[in-house]
Design a protein around this motif. Structure first.
Motif, PDB file in Angstrom:
ATOM      1  N   PRO A 105       0.815  -1.215   0.000  1.00 42.03           N
ATOM      2  CA  PRO A 105       0.000   0.000   0.000  1.00 42.03           C
ATOM      3  C   PRO A 105       0.849   1.264   0.000  1.00 42.03           C
ATOM      4  O   PRO A 105       1.977   1.278   0.503  1.00 42.03           O
ATOM      5  N   ASP A 126      -2.392   4.953  -3.403  1.00 39.54           N
ATOM      6  CA  ASP A 126      -3.661   4.348  -3.001  1.00 39.54           C
ATOM      7  C   ASP A 126      -4.506   5.305  -2.162  1.00 39.54           C
ATOM      8  O   ASP A 126      -5.721   5.384  -2.326  1.00 39.54           O
ATOM      9  N   TYR A 127      -3.849   6.032  -1.266  1.00 38.88           N
ATOM     10  CA  TYR A 127      -4.551   6.945  -0.357  1.00 38.88           C
ATOM     11  C   TYR A 127      -3.872   8.306  -0.355  1.00 38.88           C
ATOM     12  O   TYR A 127      -2.645   8.404  -0.491  1.00 38.88           O
ATOM     13  N   ALA A 205      -3.717  -0.073   6.459  1.00 31.89           N
ATOM     14  CA  ALA A 205      -3.721  -0.783   5.179  1.00 31.89           C
ATOM     15  C   ALA A 205      -2.863  -2.047   5.256  1.00 31.89           C
ATOM     16  O   ALA A 205      -3.240  -3.105   4.731  1.00 31.89           O
ATOM     17  N   TYR A 212      -6.502  -1.957   0.559  1.00 32.87           N
ATOM     18  CA  TYR A 212      -5.886  -1.044  -0.406  1.00 32.87           C
ATOM     19  C   TYR A 212      -5.999  -1.560  -1.841  1.00 32.87           C
ATOM     20  O   TYR A 212      -6.055  -0.771  -2.792  1.00 32.87           O
ATOM     21  N   LYS A 215      -9.278  -0.489  -3.085  1.00 27.38           N
ATOM     22  CA  LYS A 215      -9.227   0.958  -3.293  1.00 27.38           C
ATOM     23  C   LYS A 215      -8.535   1.291  -4.614  1.00 27.38           C
ATOM     24  O   LYS A 215      -8.907   2.224  -5.322  1.00 27.38           O
ATOM     25  N   ARG A 216      -7.527   0.520  -4.955  1.00 28.98           N
ATOM     26  CA  ARG A 216      -6.733   0.742  -6.164  1.00 28.98           C
ATOM     27  C   ARG A 216      -7.449   0.279  -7.426  1.00 28.98           C
ATOM     28  O   ARG A 216      -7.244   0.846  -8.518  1.00 28.98           O
TER      29      ARG A 216
END
Length: 224
Positions: A105, A126-127, A205, A212, A215-216
């Protein structure tokens, strides 16, 4: 130190977490010049080669995050044949893609202005955690060009096509609170809490509390 250059360093923080820090020597701001792009390539390769790494946070050693590409290099670049320009853009995009595709992540801590290529770097993570004073956007249209480091592909998948078209076509700089409303960043915190917030997010994560990979995934698929 996992990697050390003139624009980027990668160092271990704690329990498998590393910090990729942009801090261009001899400059008051970070920008994506050829040196920085080359060092990002080397940094990503160094991270990929280290099996002990569990997560990456991306930070800036300046008062801003990254202001964008080095426009002073455009003059020479635009003199190149079309084939070389295309090849150069594809090579640059591969660097951002390889960062995005890391098997661990990634969290970016946006401490100030993140525009153009700087924001495209954020979108590849990712974030995204932003300081309250941060501003993000893709102002390339004001120079008569498109975002060239993946912003036209990633932003619609992160904030929706309607919002992305407005952001890209206007070239507006967006405050952190406004970016949070549309999902361009995942959290906004006080500037002095930014590093701690990024570390907390990456640990969540790594532990599996946050997925993650899920999320990706939208950034890797066709636009819905």
């Amino acid at each position: 130190m996992i990697y050390e250059g003139k624009a980027i360093t990668v160092k271990a923080l704690e329990s498998g977490i590393v910090e990729l820090n942009f801090d261009l020597k001899g400059e008051s701001v970070n920008k994506f010049n050829r040196l920085t792009l080359n060092e990002l390539r080397q940094s990503v390769d160094a991270i990929k080669a280290d099996g002990s790494i569990k997560g990456v946070i991306v930070t800036s050693g300046k008062d801003v995050f990254i202001v964008g590409a080095d426009i002073t290099e455009f003059v020479d670049s635009f003199k190149l044949p079309d084939e070389e320009l295309v090849a150069g853009n594809l090579e640059a995009n591969k660097i951002f893609n390889d960062f995005e595709d890391l098997s661990v992540p990634t969290v970016v801590a946006i401490n100030g202005i993140a525009l153009g290529g700087g924001f495209e770097m954020c979108l590849a993570a990712d974030y995204r955690v932003a300081a309250e004073t941060a501003k993000v956007g893709l102002p390339e249209v004001k120079l008569g060009i498109y975002p060239g480091f993946g912003g036209t592909v990633r932003l619609p998948r992160v904030i929706g096509t309607d919002n992305a078209v407005e952001w890209i076509a206007s070239g507006k700089e967006n405050k952190a609170a406004d970016a949070l409303k549309v999902g361009a960043v995942d959290a906004v915190v006080a500037a002095d809490k930014l590093q701690a917030a990024a570390l907390d997010l990456i640990k969540r994560a790594i532990s599996g509390e946050l997925d993650y990979k899920a999320k990706r995934q939208p950034k890797l698929e066709k636009l819905k």
